[in-house]
Design an enzyme around this catalytic site. Structure first.
Site, PDB file in Angstrom:
ATOM      1  CB  SER A 148      -1.072  -0.205   1.047  1.00 46.75           C
ATOM      2  OG  SER A 148      -1.959   1.123   0.912  1.00 46.75           O
ATOM      3  CG  ASP A 241      -7.176  -2.565  -3.151  1.00 47.57           C
ATOM      4  OD1 ASP A 241      -7.694  -1.281  -2.684  1.00 47.57           O
ATOM      5  OD2 ASP A 241      -6.054  -2.779  -3.050  1.00 47.57           O
ATOM      6  CG  HIS A 271      -6.376  -1.773   0.624  1.00 50.15           C
ATOM      7  ND1 HIS A 271      -5.291  -1.858  -0.712  1.00 50.15           N
ATOM      8  CD2 HIS A 271      -5.689  -1.163   1.605  1.00 50.15           C
ATOM      9  CE1 HIS A 271      -4.207  -1.003  -0.013  1.00 50.15           C
ATOM     10  NE2 HIS A 271      -4.467  -0.783   1.235  1.00 50.15           N
TER      11      HIS A 271
END
Length: 300
Positions: A148, A241, A271
């Protein structure tokens, strides 16, 4: 279809009350992430070497199975505002255990207390430290990776290292956050699965408060004119996501530039799935894919 293990995993973490002010919410969210590590990520795999280090002022944790192993510098996620060495401890242990590589997890400074470029500077400080100091690894075989926001920091550092003629051997990007404009189509259809456009906009604005800086190559990798010479890359994305499309677009851009790239989309996942090793089968598969990729790239 969203995998039922994802739904089960989402119930494990304490959610801050809705009436908290922003400062209280930040503290509560950070605490909840730390508190949920054992439930979400499971027991810690024992390794011969697990040691905390000070890398010229940046806290790190080294995981290793053997001396003089190749090294992955790992940068945790959390929207540049959350997360820590502890929240990715189990992932780093599993990667080290299965790859034959050492892993150095970076405890970079978080926003809003420390905005851009503090986190970026910290990761580069760690790379410089690794190359100059004997910590029991082989710095001539060096990869960088993260998830991320950590993946965003990783690929920006990889590009800067390329430009400095000190290229890295591989980059590992797990559902990378790459587009400060949050313009991908996936934002329109996937915001109900744990991460949405409003949350990502707030994360970008918190990390880089100056709007025009968000368009610079040191923030937005797509602003980089030429991606040729970037390290071979593994990109992992998740079907549910909002960051899915920007990860796929980056894989395509790297391939167009002649960079060897593997992009794997994990179906039914959202996610953050990859660190939840205790409750999501695909998390273990993704982490093992990272380990296999590192082993192939670095253990020559």
């Amino acid at each position: 279809m969203l995998h039922p293990q994802v739904t089960a995993a989402d119930s494990l973490r304490r959610r801050p009350p809705a009436d908290l002010d922003p400062v209280e919410r930040l503290a509560a969210t950070r605490a909840a992430m730390e508190e949920a590590v054992d439930l979400e990520c499971g027991p810690a795999i024992p390794l011969p070497v697990v040691v905390d280090l000070d890398a010229d002022g940046v806290p790190c944790r080294l995981y290793a199975n053997r001396p003089d192993a190749p090294l992955l510098v790992y940068v945790h996620g959390g929207g540049w505002c959350y997360g820590s060495i502890e929240t990715v401890d189990r992932v780093c242990r599993r990667i080290a255990d299965r790859s034959g590589c050492a892993v150095l997890s970076v405890g970079y400074r978080l926003a809003p207390e420390h905005v851009y470029p503090a986190a970026l500077d910290d990761v580069e400080t760690v790379l410089s430290f690794v190359r100059k100091n004997p910590i029991g690894v082989d710095p001539s075989r060096l990869a960088i990776g993260g998830d991320s926001a950590g993946a965003q920091l990783a690929t920006i550092v990889a590009r800067r290292q390329r430009d400095a003629a000190t290229p890295l051997d591989q980059q590992i990007l797990i559902y990378p956050a790459l587009d400060p404009m949050t313009a991908s189509e996936s934002y329109a259809g996937l915001g109900e699965y744990g991460l949405d456009r409003a949350s990502m906009r707030l994360a970008w604005e918190t990390y880089v408060p100056e709007r025009m800086r968000r368009l610079s190559p040191d923030v937005a990798i797509f602003a980089t004119a030429d991606l040729a010479g970037m390290p071979p890359t593994l990109i992992i994305t998740a079907e549910y996501d909002v960051l899915r499309d920007e990860g796929a677009d980056y894989a395509d851009a790297l391939a167009t530039a002649g960079v060897p790239v593997v992009h794997t989309r994990y179906m039914g996942m959202n996610h953050g799935f990859a660190r939840k090793l205790a409750v999501i089968d695909a998390a273990r598969a993704a982490t093992d894919q990272v380990a296999a990729s590192l082993r192939a790239a670095l253990t020559f």
